[in-house]
Design a protein around this motif. Structure first.
Motif, PDB file in Angstrom:
ATOM      1  N   THR A 135      17.460 -27.689 -22.744  1.00 36.61           N
ATOM      2  CA  THR A 135      16.618 -27.832 -21.551  1.00 36.61           C
ATOM      3  C   THR A 135      15.144 -27.584 -21.858  1.00 36.61           C
ATOM      4  O   THR A 135      14.269 -28.344 -21.435  1.00 36.61           O
ATOM      5  CB  THR A 135      17.096 -26.867 -20.448  1.00 36.61           C
ATOM      6  OG1 THR A 135      18.467 -27.137 -20.162  1.00 36.61           O
ATOM      7  CG2 THR A 135      16.276 -27.029 -19.183  1.00 36.61           C
ATOM      8  N   GLU A 136      14.852 -26.540 -22.623  1.00 31.85           N
ATOM      9  CA  GLU A 136      13.452 -26.203 -22.928  1.00 31.85           C
ATOM     10  C   GLU A 136      12.753 -27.331 -23.677  1.00 31.85           C
ATOM     11  O   GLU A 136      11.631 -27.716 -23.347  1.00 31.85           O
ATOM     12  CB  GLU A 136      13.399 -24.903 -23.736  1.00 31.85           C
ATOM     13  CG  GLU A 136      11.992 -24.400 -23.964  1.00 31.85           C
ATOM     14  CD  GLU A 136      11.995 -23.065 -24.676  1.00 31.85           C
ATOM     15  OE1 GLU A 136      11.298 -22.958 -25.701  1.00 31.85           O
ATOM     16  OE2 GLU A 136      12.694 -22.146 -24.202  1.00 31.85           O
ATOM     17  N   ASP A 137      13.422 -27.921 -24.679  1.00 35.72           N
ATOM     18  CA  ASP A 137      12.827 -29.024 -25.436  1.00 35.72           C
ATOM     19  C   ASP A 137      12.657 -30.261 -24.551  1.00 35.72           C
ATOM     20  O   ASP A 137      11.673 -30.982 -24.656  1.00 35.72           O
ATOM     21  CB  ASP A 137      13.698 -29.380 -26.643  1.00 35.72           C
ATOM     22  CG  ASP A 137      13.613 -28.321 -27.727  1.00 35.72           C
ATOM     23  OD1 ASP A 137      12.636 -27.545 -27.728  1.00 35.72           O
ATOM     24  OD2 ASP A 137      14.539 -28.265 -28.561  1.00 35.72           O
ATOM     25  N   ALA A 138      13.628 -30.512 -23.683  1.00 36.22           N
ATOM     26  CA  ALA A 138      13.544 -31.680 -22.804  1.00 36.22           C
ATOM     27  C   ALA A 138      12.379 -31.570 -21.832  1.00 36.22           C
ATOM     28  O   ALA A 138      11.757 -32.563 -21.472  1.00 36.22           O
ATOM     29  CB  ALA A 138      14.853 -31.855 -22.037  1.00 36.22           C
ATOM     30  N   LEU A 139      12.054 -30.347 -21.410  1.00 33.10           N
ATOM     31  CA  LEU A 139      10.983 -30.153 -20.425  1.00 33.10           C
ATOM     32  C   LEU A 139       9.616 -29.958 -21.052  1.00 33.10           C
ATOM     33  O   LEU A 139       8.612 -29.897 -20.338  1.00 33.10           O
ATOM     34  CB  LEU A 139      11.307 -28.940 -19.546  1.00 33.10           C
ATOM     35  CG  LEU A 139      12.549 -29.066 -18.671  1.00 33.10           C
ATOM     36  CD1 LEU A 139      12.832 -27.745 -17.974  1.00 33.10           C
ATOM     37  CD2 LEU A 139      12.392 -30.182 -17.666  1.00 33.10           C
ATOM     38  N   ASP A 140       9.531 -29.881 -22.384  1.00 30.37           N
ATOM     39  CA  ASP A 140       8.262 -29.608 -23.063  1.00 30.37           C
ATOM     40  C   ASP A 140       7.148 -30.567 -22.682  1.00 30.37           C
ATOM     41  O   ASP A 140       6.005 -30.169 -22.520  1.00 30.37           O
ATOM     42  CB  ASP A 140       8.436 -29.644 -24.582  1.00 30.37           C
ATOM     43  CG  ASP A 140       8.785 -28.287 -25.143  1.00 30.37           C
ATOM     44  OD1 ASP A 140       8.730 -27.296 -24.382  1.00 30.37           O
ATOM     45  OD2 ASP A 140       9.121 -28.225 -26.345  1.00 30.37           O
ATOM     46  N   ASN A 141       7.424 -31.854 -22.534  1.00 23.18           N
ATOM     47  CA  ASN A 141       6.378 -32.842 -22.242  1.00 23.18           C
ATOM     48  C   ASN A 141       6.296 -33.219 -20.767  1.00 23.18           C
ATOM     49  O   ASN A 141       5.560 -34.133 -20.408  1.00 23.18           O
ATOM     50  CB  ASN A 141       6.603 -34.108 -23.070  1.00 23.18           C
ATOM     51  CG  ASN A 141       6.374 -33.843 -24.545  1.00 23.18           C
ATOM     52  OD1 ASN A 141       5.506 -33.057 -24.925  1.00 23.18           O
ATOM     53  ND2 ASN A 141       7.179 -34.459 -25.393  1.00 23.18           N
ATOM     54  N   ALA A 142       7.019 -32.531 -19.919  1.00 23.12           N
ATOM     55  CA  ALA A 142       6.984 -32.844 -18.491  1.00 23.12           C
ATOM     56  C   ALA A 142       5.655 -32.390 -17.897  1.00 23.12           C
ATOM     57  O   ALA A 142       5.112 -31.345 -18.263  1.00 23.12           O
ATOM     58  CB  ALA A 142       8.127 -32.149 -17.768  1.00 23.12           C
ATOM     59  N   ALA A 143       5.122 -33.200 -16.993  1.00 20.54           N
ATOM     60  CA  ALA A 143       3.864 -32.850 -16.333  1.00 20.54           C
ATOM     61  C   ALA A 143       4.035 -31.584 -15.484  1.00 20.54           C
ATOM     62  O   ALA A 143       3.168 -30.710 -15.470  1.00 20.54           O
ATOM     63  CB  ALA A 143       3.394 -34.003 -15.457  1.00 20.54           C
ATOM     64  N   GLU A 144       5.162 -31.502 -14.768  1.00 22.61           N
ATOM     65  CA  GLU A 144       5.434 -30.318 -13.952  1.00 22.61           C
ATOM     66  C   GLU A 144       6.917 -30.010 -14.023  1.00 22.61           C
ATOM     67  O   GLU A 144       7.756 -30.908 -14.030  1.00 22.61           O
ATOM     68  CB  GLU A 144       5.070 -30.566 -12.482  1.00 22.61           C
ATOM     69  CG  GLU A 144       3.589 -30.524 -12.201  1.00 22.61           C
ATOM     70  CD  GLU A 144       3.321 -30.560 -10.706  1.00 22.61           C
ATOM     71  OE1 GLU A 144       3.654 -29.568 -10.016  1.00 22.61           O
ATOM     72  OE2 GLU A 144       2.809 -31.584 -10.251  1.00 22.61           O
ATOM     73  N   GLU A 156       9.985 -26.955 -12.575  1.00 23.48           N
ATOM     74  CA  GLU A 156      10.244 -25.852 -11.655  1.00 23.48           C
ATOM     75  C   GLU A 156      11.684 -25.400 -11.848  1.00 23.48           C
ATOM     76  O   GLU A 156      12.607 -26.210 -11.758  1.00 23.48           O
ATOM     77  CB  GLU A 156      10.026 -26.304 -10.205  1.00 23.48           C
ATOM     78  CG  GLU A 156      10.208 -25.182  -9.191  1.00 23.48           C
ATOM     79  CD  GLU A 156       9.867 -25.656  -7.783  1.00 23.48           C
ATOM     80  OE1 GLU A 156       8.759 -26.180  -7.581  1.00 23.48           O
ATOM     81  OE2 GLU A 156      10.737 -25.505  -6.919  1.00 23.48           O
ATOM     82  N   ALA A 157      11.868 -24.149 -12.142  1.00 26.73           N
ATOM     83  CA  ALA A 157      13.188 -23.528 -12.284  1.00 26.73           C
ATOM     84  C   ALA A 157      14.087 -24.303 -13.236  1.00 26.73           C
ATOM     85  O   ALA A 157      15.274 -24.492 -12.976  1.00 26.73           O
ATOM     86  CB  ALA A 157      13.841 -23.383 -10.906  1.00 26.73           C
ATOM     87  N   GLY A 158      13.513 -24.802 -14.358  1.00 22.89           N
ATOM     88  CA  GLY A 158      14.318 -25.484 -15.351  1.00 22.89           C
ATOM     89  C   GLY A 158      14.606 -26.943 -15.055  1.00 22.89           C
ATOM     90  O   GLY A 158      15.478 -27.553 -15.687  1.00 22.89           O
ATOM     91  N   TYR A 159      13.859 -27.540 -14.129  1.00 19.93           N
ATOM     92  CA  TYR A 159      14.054 -28.948 -13.767  1.00 19.93           C
ATOM     93  C   TYR A 159      12.720 -29.687 -13.844  1.00 19.93           C
ATOM     94  O   TYR A 159      11.649 -29.090 -13.730  1.00 19.93           O
ATOM     95  CB  TYR A 159      14.588 -29.085 -12.335  1.00 19.93           C
ATOM     96  CG  TYR A 159      15.953 -28.477 -12.158  1.00 19.93           C
ATOM     97  CD1 TYR A 159      17.090 -29.191 -12.500  1.00 19.93           C
ATOM     98  CD2 TYR A 159      16.096 -27.202 -11.643  1.00 19.93           C
ATOM     99  CE1 TYR A 159      18.347 -28.640 -12.349  1.00 19.93           C
ATOM    100  CE2 TYR A 159      17.356 -26.629 -11.482  1.00 19.93           C
ATOM    101  CZ  TYR A 159      18.472 -27.359 -11.838  1.00 19.93           C
ATOM    102  OH  TYR A 159      19.709 -26.809 -11.689  1.00 19.93           O
ATOM    103  N   PHE A 160      12.791 -31.023 -14.025  1.00 17.11           N
ATOM    104  CA  PHE A 160      11.597 -31.853 -13.901  1.00 17.11           C
ATOM    105  C   PHE A 160      11.168 -31.814 -12.437  1.00 17.11           C
ATOM    106  O   PHE A 160      12.007 -31.811 -11.538  1.00 17.11           O
ATOM    107  CB  PHE A 160      11.889 -33.311 -14.272  1.00 17.11           C
ATOM    108  CG  PHE A 160      12.182 -33.513 -15.728  1.00 17.11           C
ATOM    109  CD1 PHE A 160      11.153 -33.629 -16.636  1.00 17.11           C
ATOM    110  CD2 PHE A 160      13.493 -33.583 -16.185  1.00 17.11           C
ATOM    111  CE1 PHE A 160      11.416 -33.824 -17.986  1.00 17.11           C
ATOM    112  CE2 PHE A 160      13.778 -33.772 -17.520  1.00 17.11           C
ATOM    113  CZ  PHE A 160      12.733 -33.890 -18.422  1.00 17.11           C
ATOM    114  N   LYS A 161       9.858 -31.802 -12.205  1.00 16.08           N
ATOM    115  CA  LYS A 161       9.365 -31.824 -10.835  1.00 16.08           C
ATOM    116  C   LYS A 161       8.525 -33.079 -10.663  1.00 16.08           C
ATOM    117  O   LYS A 161       7.598 -33.335 -11.435  1.00 16.08           O
ATOM    118  CB  LYS A 161       8.522 -30.579 -10.545  1.00 16.08           C
ATOM    119  CG  LYS A 161       8.071 -30.482  -9.119  1.00 16.08           C
ATOM    120  CD  LYS A 161       7.359 -29.168  -8.859  1.00 16.08           C
ATOM    121  CE  LYS A 161       6.955 -29.103  -7.392  1.00 16.08           C
ATOM    122  NZ  LYS A 161       6.244 -27.857  -7.111  1.00 16.08           N
ATOM    123  N   GLY A 162       8.869 -33.885  -9.661  1.00 17.01           N
ATOM    124  CA  GLY A 162       8.146 -35.121  -9.397  1.00 17.01           C
ATOM    125  C   GLY A 162       7.466 -35.075  -8.050  1.00 17.01           C
ATOM    126  O   GLY A 162       7.672 -34.137  -7.277  1.00 17.01           O
TER     127      GLY A 162
END
Length: 92
Positions: A71-80, A82-88
């Protein structure tokens, strides 16, 4: 024929969510087309159910469980996040 209809305000709302500009003629056409689509969905309810073919297999590649990103690696390049999820952005 479907009892459901799509009014012009619903079409404009969907167009706004999709950030598409529609003139009044396009809204009229889309409302009619959405009505047709809903009617087709009603027809699908009339199709009898059948059992799935148990021998159906993926012919393009074998289904294999493989290691994936944590999860941490998957979210590294996300703009935002929240609580371990992509935020759009909110869409409505």
């Amino acid at each position: 024929m479907s009892d459901r209809t799509v009014d012009h305000e619903e079409v404009r709302h969907v167009a706004d969510l999709a950030r598409v500009d529609l003139d009044d003629d396009a809204v009229d056409r889309m409302a009619d087309q959405f009505g047709d689509i809903l009617e087709y969905f009603d027809r699908l309810d009339e199709v009898p159910e059948t059992d799935a073919d148990p021998d159906l297999t993926n012919v393009l590649r074998a289904d294999e469980v493989r290691e994936s990103l944590d999860t941490e690696d998957a979210l590294d390049n996300a703009a935002e996040t929240e609580a371990g999820y992509f935020k759009g952005p909110r869409v409505s």
